[in-house]
Design a protein around this motif. Sequence first.
Motif, PDB file in Angstrom:
ATOM      1  N   UNK A   1     -71.908  14.563   3.754  1.00  0.00           N
ATOM      2  CA  UNK A   1     -72.054  15.567   4.246  1.00  0.00           C
ATOM      3  C   UNK A   1     -70.826  16.557   4.729  1.00  0.00           C
ATOM      4  N   UNK A   2     -70.694  17.964   4.539  1.00  0.00           N
ATOM      5  CA  UNK A   2     -69.099  18.817   4.059  1.00  0.00           C
ATOM      6  C   UNK A   2     -68.455  18.552   5.731  1.00  0.00           C
ATOM      7  N   UNK A   3     -67.253  18.734   5.491  1.00  0.00           N
ATOM      8  CA  UNK A   3     -66.671  18.503   6.691  1.00  0.00           C
ATOM      9  C   UNK A   3     -66.847  19.125   7.624  1.00  0.00           C
ATOM     10  N   UNK A   4     -65.940  19.206   8.919  1.00  0.00           N
ATOM     11  CA  UNK A   4     -66.015  20.630   9.559  1.00  0.00           C
ATOM     12  C   UNK A   4     -65.036  21.990   8.731  1.00  0.00           C
ATOM     13  N   UNK A   5     -63.887  21.297   8.294  1.00  0.00           N
ATOM     14  CA  UNK A   5     -63.178  22.165   8.038  1.00  0.00           C
ATOM     15  C   UNK A   5     -63.632  22.691   6.416  1.00  0.00           C
ATOM     16  N   UNK A   6     -64.340  22.129   5.369  1.00  0.00           N
ATOM     17  CA  UNK A   6     -65.057  22.828   4.621  1.00  0.00           C
ATOM     18  C   UNK A   6     -65.987  23.483   5.352  1.00  0.00           C
ATOM     19  N   UNK A   7     -67.058  23.423   6.197  1.00  0.00           N
ATOM     20  CA  UNK A   7     -67.712  24.747   7.063  1.00  0.00           C
ATOM     21  C   UNK A   7     -67.006  25.364   7.350  1.00  0.00           C
ATOM     22  N   UNK A   8     -65.532  25.561   8.153  1.00  0.00           N
ATOM     23  CA  UNK A   8     -65.362  26.473   7.908  1.00  0.00           C
ATOM     24  C   UNK A   8     -64.278  27.629   7.011  1.00  0.00           C
ATOM     25  N   UNK A   9     -63.783  26.621   6.043  1.00  0.00           N
ATOM     26  CA  UNK A   9     -63.630  27.953   4.698  1.00  0.00           C
ATOM     27  C   UNK A   9     -65.117  28.624   4.316  1.00  0.00           C
TER      28      UNK A   9
ATOM     29  N   UNK B   1     -55.016  32.934   3.416  1.00  0.00           N
ATOM     30  CA  UNK B   1     -55.719  32.378   3.366  1.00  0.00           C
ATOM     31  C   UNK B   1     -55.610  32.582   1.739  1.00  0.00           C
ATOM     32  N   UNK B   2     -55.739  32.030   0.895  1.00  0.00           N
ATOM     33  CA  UNK B   2     -55.064  31.948  -0.314  1.00  0.00           C
ATOM     34  C   UNK B   2     -56.659  30.956  -0.960  1.00  0.00           C
ATOM     35  N   UNK B   3     -56.037  31.156  -2.990  1.00  0.00           N
ATOM     36  CA  UNK B   3     -57.161  30.429  -3.318  1.00  0.00           C
ATOM     37  C   UNK B   3     -57.185  28.422  -3.208  1.00  0.00           C
ATOM     38  N   UNK B   4     -55.805  28.241  -2.376  1.00  0.00           N
ATOM     39  CA  UNK B   4     -56.283  26.882  -1.738  1.00  0.00           C
ATOM     40  C   UNK B   4     -55.956  26.571  -0.687  1.00  0.00           C
ATOM     41  N   UNK B   5     -55.687  27.180   0.214  1.00  0.00           N
ATOM     42  CA  UNK B   5     -55.166  26.783   1.134  1.00  0.00           C
ATOM     43  C   UNK B   5     -55.731  27.881   2.122  1.00  0.00           C
ATOM     44  N   UNK B   6     -55.893  27.611   4.080  1.00  0.00           N
ATOM     45  CA  UNK B   6     -56.768  28.192   4.793  1.00  0.00           C
ATOM     46  C   UNK B   6     -55.771  27.943   5.851  1.00  0.00           C
ATOM     47  N   UNK B   7     -54.824  28.795   6.483  1.00  0.00           N
ATOM     48  CA  UNK B   7     -54.851  28.656   7.592  1.00  0.00           C
ATOM     49  C   UNK B   7     -55.648  29.651   9.339  1.00  0.00           C
ATOM     50  N   UNK B   8     -55.639  28.409  10.109  1.00  0.00           N
ATOM     51  CA  UNK B   8     -56.702  28.818  11.087  1.00  0.00           C
ATOM     52  C   UNK B   8     -56.034  28.972  12.887  1.00  0.00           C
ATOM     53  N   UNK B   9     -56.088  28.955  13.763  1.00  0.00           N
ATOM     54  CA  UNK B   9     -56.068  28.835  14.979  1.00  0.00           C
ATOM     55  C   UNK B   9     -56.721  27.852  15.181  1.00  0.00           C
TER      56      UNK B   9
ATOM     57  N   UNK C   1     -51.618  26.632  15.018  1.00  0.00           N
ATOM     58  CA  UNK C   1     -52.233  26.945  13.849  1.00  0.00           C
ATOM     59  C   UNK C   1     -52.430  25.721  13.404  1.00  0.00           C
ATOM     60  N   UNK C   2     -53.510  25.044  12.441  1.00  0.00           N
ATOM     61  CA  UNK C   2     -53.750  24.472  11.115  1.00  0.00           C
ATOM     62  C   UNK C   2     -53.842  24.777   9.708  1.00  0.00           C
ATOM     63  N   UNK C   3     -52.984  23.674   9.075  1.00  0.00           N
ATOM     64  CA  UNK C   3     -53.260  24.428   7.318  1.00  0.00           C
ATOM     65  C   UNK C   3     -53.566  23.403   6.585  1.00  0.00           C
ATOM     66  N   UNK C   4     -54.867  24.021   6.090  1.00  0.00           N
ATOM     67  CA  UNK C   4     -55.812  23.155   5.230  1.00  0.00           C
ATOM     68  C   UNK C   4     -56.215  23.075   3.793  1.00  0.00           C
ATOM     69  N   UNK C   5     -55.969  22.682   3.448  1.00  0.00           N
ATOM     70  CA  UNK C   5     -56.198  22.256   1.615  1.00  0.00           C
ATOM     71  C   UNK C   5     -57.697  22.668   1.918  1.00  0.00           C
ATOM     72  N   UNK C   6     -57.867  22.949   0.624  1.00  0.00           N
ATOM     73  CA  UNK C   6     -59.216  24.207   0.298  1.00  0.00           C
ATOM     74  C   UNK C   6     -59.710  22.532  -0.424  1.00  0.00           C
ATOM     75  N   UNK C   7     -59.256  21.688  -0.751  1.00  0.00           N
ATOM     76  CA  UNK C   7     -59.614  21.076  -1.940  1.00  0.00           C
ATOM     77  C   UNK C   7     -59.633  19.407  -0.489  1.00  0.00           C
TER      78      UNK C   7
END
Length: 116
Positions: free
Chosen positions: A6-14, A25-33, A43-49
């Motif tokens: 299952x995709x993770x919550x953060x994959x679904x946000x991405x 956001x850039x190619x590899x990371x996203x930061x959200x509230x 804030x949360x800094x999340x690697x897309x990988x």
Amino acid sequence: MSEAAQPTLFERIIARQIPSTVVYEDNDYIAIQDIAPKAPVHLLVIPKRMTTRLDEIEDAAEMGRLWLTAVKVAQGRLQDYRLVVNIGRGGGQEVFHTHIHILGGWDGGSPVGFGG
Ligand code: AMP
């Protein structure tokens, strides 16, 4: 036949399947509230990988880029701040997709101490 993960919550946000407030956001990371802020700025800094937890990252450059991204996102918004990573359920982790918390904005007041 194995069940697809299952995709993770953060994959679904991405993937924009779940709404969030994206601050970077850039190619590899996203930061959200964070949806349930534990500080005036959270804030949360999340690697897309996807890795499930920080200590799964073995590559020094990948680890370094994650922390550099967190610092860059924080520096753009805050003078002083705290970076936090919860690792594993016993470490307080609830979402099993690696992420760094940026906490700040206490505006001169002291943040709570560890465990406080
Ligand atoms: P952790 O406990 O380190 O796994 O942190 C997970 C964080 O994700 C918590 O601070 C939650 O408030 C936050 N969170 C959970 N769901 C969402 C969401 N839909 N959007 C933004 N942040 C979320």
